[in-house]
Scaffold this motif. Structure first.
Motif, PDB file in Angstrom:
ATOM      1  N   ASP A  42       0.794  -1.235   0.000  1.00  0.00           N
ATOM      2  CA  ASP A  42       0.000   0.000   0.000  1.00  0.00           C
ATOM      3  C   ASP A  42       0.824   1.280   0.000  1.00  0.00           C
ATOM      4  O   ASP A  42       0.258   2.363   0.139  1.00  0.00           O
ATOM      5  CB  ASP A  42      -1.005   0.021   1.164  1.00  0.00           C
ATOM      6  N   ASP A  43       2.143   1.226  -0.152  1.00  0.00           N
ATOM      7  CA  ASP A  43       2.935   2.449  -0.262  1.00  0.00           C
ATOM      8  C   ASP A  43       2.582   3.200  -1.538  1.00  0.00           C
ATOM      9  O   ASP A  43       2.172   2.611  -2.543  1.00  0.00           O
ATOM     10  CB  ASP A  43       4.437   2.130  -0.285  1.00  0.00           C
ATOM     11  N   HIS A  44       2.774   4.511  -1.488  1.00  0.00           N
ATOM     12  CA  HIS A  44       2.588   5.373  -2.654  1.00  0.00           C
ATOM     13  C   HIS A  44       3.967   5.858  -3.071  1.00  0.00           C
ATOM     14  O   HIS A  44       4.679   6.483  -2.280  1.00  0.00           O
ATOM     15  CB  HIS A  44       1.676   6.548  -2.292  1.00  0.00           C
ATOM     16  N   GLY A  63      -0.838  -3.807  -3.607  1.00  0.00           N
ATOM     17  CA  GLY A  63      -1.571  -2.584  -3.316  1.00  0.00           C
ATOM     18  C   GLY A  63      -0.760  -1.310  -3.455  1.00  0.00           C
ATOM     19  O   GLY A  63      -1.266  -0.220  -3.186  1.00  0.00           O
ATOM     20  N   ARG A  64       0.506  -1.419  -3.867  1.00  0.00           N
ATOM     21  CA  ARG A  64       1.315  -0.212  -4.033  1.00  0.00           C
ATOM     22  C   ARG A  64       0.784   0.613  -5.203  1.00  0.00           C
ATOM     23  O   ARG A  64       0.335   0.070  -6.204  1.00  0.00           O
ATOM     24  CB  ARG A  64       2.783  -0.570  -4.284  1.00  0.00           C
ATOM     25  N   ARG A  65       0.895   1.924  -5.050  1.00  0.00           N
ATOM     26  CA  ARG A  65       0.527   2.845  -6.131  1.00  0.00           C
ATOM     27  C   ARG A  65       1.783   3.571  -6.585  1.00  0.00           C
ATOM     28  O   ARG A  65       2.570   4.028  -5.755  1.00  0.00           O
ATOM     29  CB  ARG A  65      -0.512   3.860  -5.648  1.00  0.00           C
TER      30      ARG A  65
END
Length: 154
Positions: A42-44, A63-65
């Protein structure tokens, strides 16, 4: 020298250099292993100078963007064609980047040395970096540079 007159701003070597066919692809894959240890699900991530998206492909998922900034239209098109989950590729110059959304990481791998004012470009990239976030920006040196070998021209 005005920004528009800088030869580096106009430099687009995508018609004669393929980072996935050169020795660089090994460096990119090995670098990805090191970077991946610092990424969480989930890191951006802001990736400046993403080229064809090879590094991005090694790092995305969970889930990384990613927001990938690339100056070369053809490299950006190749990166987009990968259809990577959570990845947005935009065309543009680091010097002109105005995004201020919060990022957990900024990646500018082997790109700042190509800019006329690396300090200003880095400051621009770091504006949206969250507290306790990470910036990774290695640059080539005379002894460790992809495409350069002692005794041989680059």
């Amino acid at each position: 020298m005005p920004a528009e007159a800088s030869p580096l701003r106009a430099a687009d070597y995508s018609d004669r250099y393929d980072p996935e066919q050169d020795f660089d692809h090994w460096y990119t894959r090995l670098t990805a292993r090191r970077v991946l240890r610092h990424l969480r699900p989930d890191d951006h991530v802001l990736e400046a100078g993403s080229a064809t998206g090879l590094l991005t492909a090694e790092l995305c998922g969970e889930g990384r963007r990613f927001l990938c900034l690339e100056r070369s239209v053809s490299y950006a098109a190749r990166a987009r064609a990968r259809g990577l989950p959570g990845v947005t590729v935009i065309e543009g110059m680091i010097e002109d980047f105005t995004g201020e959304e919060p990022f957990d990481h900024v990646l500018a791998l082997n790109v700042l040395h190509e800019l006329p004012n690396a300090s200003a470009a880095l400051a621009r990239l770091l504006r949206g970096l969250r507290p306790a976030a990470c910036c990774m920006s290695p640059c080539p040196t005379r002894t460790r540079c992809t495409g350069w070998r002692p005794g041989r021209p680059a």
